[in-house]
Design a protein around this motif. Structure first.
Motif: not given
Length: 308
Positions: A110-112, A296-308
Motif C-alpha cells: 500500500l505504501s508504494v 524522478k517523482e516515482l523514485c523520490h516518493f517511493v523512497t520517502e514512503s519507506q522511511k516512515r
C-alpha cells in the motif's frame, strides 16, 4: 465474422470498452454521452460484427461473457497502443500532452501505491493536459509490457538477469521476504529454528511463475515445488490452505498475513530473500520531459514512503 478492423468498428469497440469498464449500460451513459438505447444498439451491432455474445443484460443485471472478457482485454491493448502512439507523436513536436500509461506489478504494498499517487499528482500539476493510465500486471508480464511498448513505464521488483532491451531506474528501495506457512502447517510449531532433522524439500511448496527466487532457497536447498501461482496474493492463499510452504515479501505478512496468522518458518531467520524495486522502460521509449519527471517523482516518493 470480423476479418478486417474498420473505423466504424473502432467506434463500436469504444462503446463496449466504456460499458465493460463501467460494468453496465446506465453507468456508461455519462462517460459516452449517449443514451441507453443508442448504447444497446451499438453493442448489438458489435456483437453481430464479431459473431459473439459479449454481455448479458436484463433482469439479472449486466454480466460480461467469457468471450466478452477476452474482447475487453484485447480492446484495452488496442486503445493503450493508440494513446501511446498519439503521446509519442506529440513528443516529436515537443507537445507534452496526452496519456501516459504506467504499469504496476500486482501485489505491491500500500505504501508504494500511495507513493505512485503522489508522483502522478505531482506530474499532472507540472505539465498541462497530461493524464496517467495506471494498470496492474502480473510479475511474469512486466518485462514484456516494458519491451513491447504497451506502456511507457513499469514499476516492479525484478530479480532476473536484466535484458538489454529494458532500462532500469533504481528507486533505492528493496523488499525483504522469507518462507511462510499457515498456522495449521506442521512447520508452524517451530517458532525459533528448524531442527537439524527437518529437510525443507520434504514439504510441498508453491512457486510463482517467472520469479526464480520464489522457487529456490539456496544453491544446496530447493523447495519441493508442487504447484505454481501467478502472484504473491494467490501464493498466500495457497499457503493458507496449510498444504504448502512458500516465499512471500514481508510487507504482505504485515499488511494481510497478521490477520490470517501467517507464520514465518523457523522464526523467519531462514530462507531470506530481497528484491529491488525499479522503474522500467523499453529502450525504444523516448524519455521526454514528462516521463523523466515522472520517473524522478516515482523514485523520490517511493523512497520517502519507506522511511516512515
Amino acid at each position: 465474422m470480423l476479418n478486417r478492423l474498420q473505423e466504424s468498428d473502432i467506434k463500436l469497440l469504444r462503446v463496449f470498452y466504456a460499458v465493460a469498464s463501467c460494468n453496465g449500460f446506465t453507468a456508461a451513459e455519462p462517460v459516452l454521452r449517449m443514451q441507453r438505447p443508442n448504447i444497446s444498439a451499438a453493442i448489438k451491432k458489435l456483437e453481430e460484427r464479431l459473431d459473439l455474445i459479449l454481455c448479458h443484460r436484463g433482469r439479472g443485471g449486466f454480466q460480461i461473457t467469457k468471450e466478452g472478457e477476452v474482447v475487453f482485454q484485447e480492446t484495452k491493448r488496442i486503445f493503450n497502443a493508440f494513446d501511446n502512439f498519439v503521446f509519442n507523436l506529440k513528443n516529436l513536436h515537443d507537445d507534452y500532452s496526452g496519456h501516459v500509461t504506467l504499469v504496476l506489478m500486482a501485489g505491491l504494498p500500500l505504501s508504494v501505491h500511495l507513493a505512485v499517487s503522489r508522483a502522478v499528482r505531482s506530474t499532472m500539476k507540472k505539465f498541462d493536459d497530461i493524464h496517467v493510465n495506471i494498470q496492474n500486471r502480473l510479475y511474469n508480464e512486466v518485462e514484456h509490457v516494458a519491451q513491447s511498448g504497451e506502456c511507457h513505464l513499469v514499476l516492479s521488483t525484478y530479480d532476473m538477469v536484466k535484458p538489454e532491451s529494458v532500462i532500469f531506474h533504481s528507486t533505492g528501495t528493496s523488499f525483504a521476504g522469507r518462507m511462510y506457512c499457515a498456522p495449521s502447517h506442521p512447520l508452524a510449531k517451530y517458532k525459533d529454528s528448524l531442527p537439524a532433522n527437518i529437510n525443507i524439500e520434504d514439504y510441498p511448496a508453491i512457486g510463482i511463475s517467472g520469479l526464480s527466487s520464489s522457487n529456490y532457497i539456496g544453491e544446496d536447498e530447493r523447495m519441493s515445488i508442487q504447484t505454481f501461482s501467478d502472484s504473491f496474493d494467490v501464493c498466500m492463499s495457497a499457503i493458507m490452505t496449510g498444504e504448502y510452504v512458500g516465499l512471500l515479501p514481508d510487507y504482505m505478512a504485515r499488511e494481510q498475513g497478521v490477520a490470517l496468522g501467517l507464520v514465518p518458518v523457523g522464526g523467519g531467520a531462514l530462507f531470506n530473500f530481497e528484491h529491488e524495486l525499479f522503474v522500467m522502460n523499453g529502450k525504444n521509449t523516448r524519455l521526454n520531459p514528462v516521463l523523466r519527471y515522472l520517473i524522478k517523482e516515482l523514485c523520490h516518493f517511493v523512497t520517502e514512503s519507506q522511511k516512515r
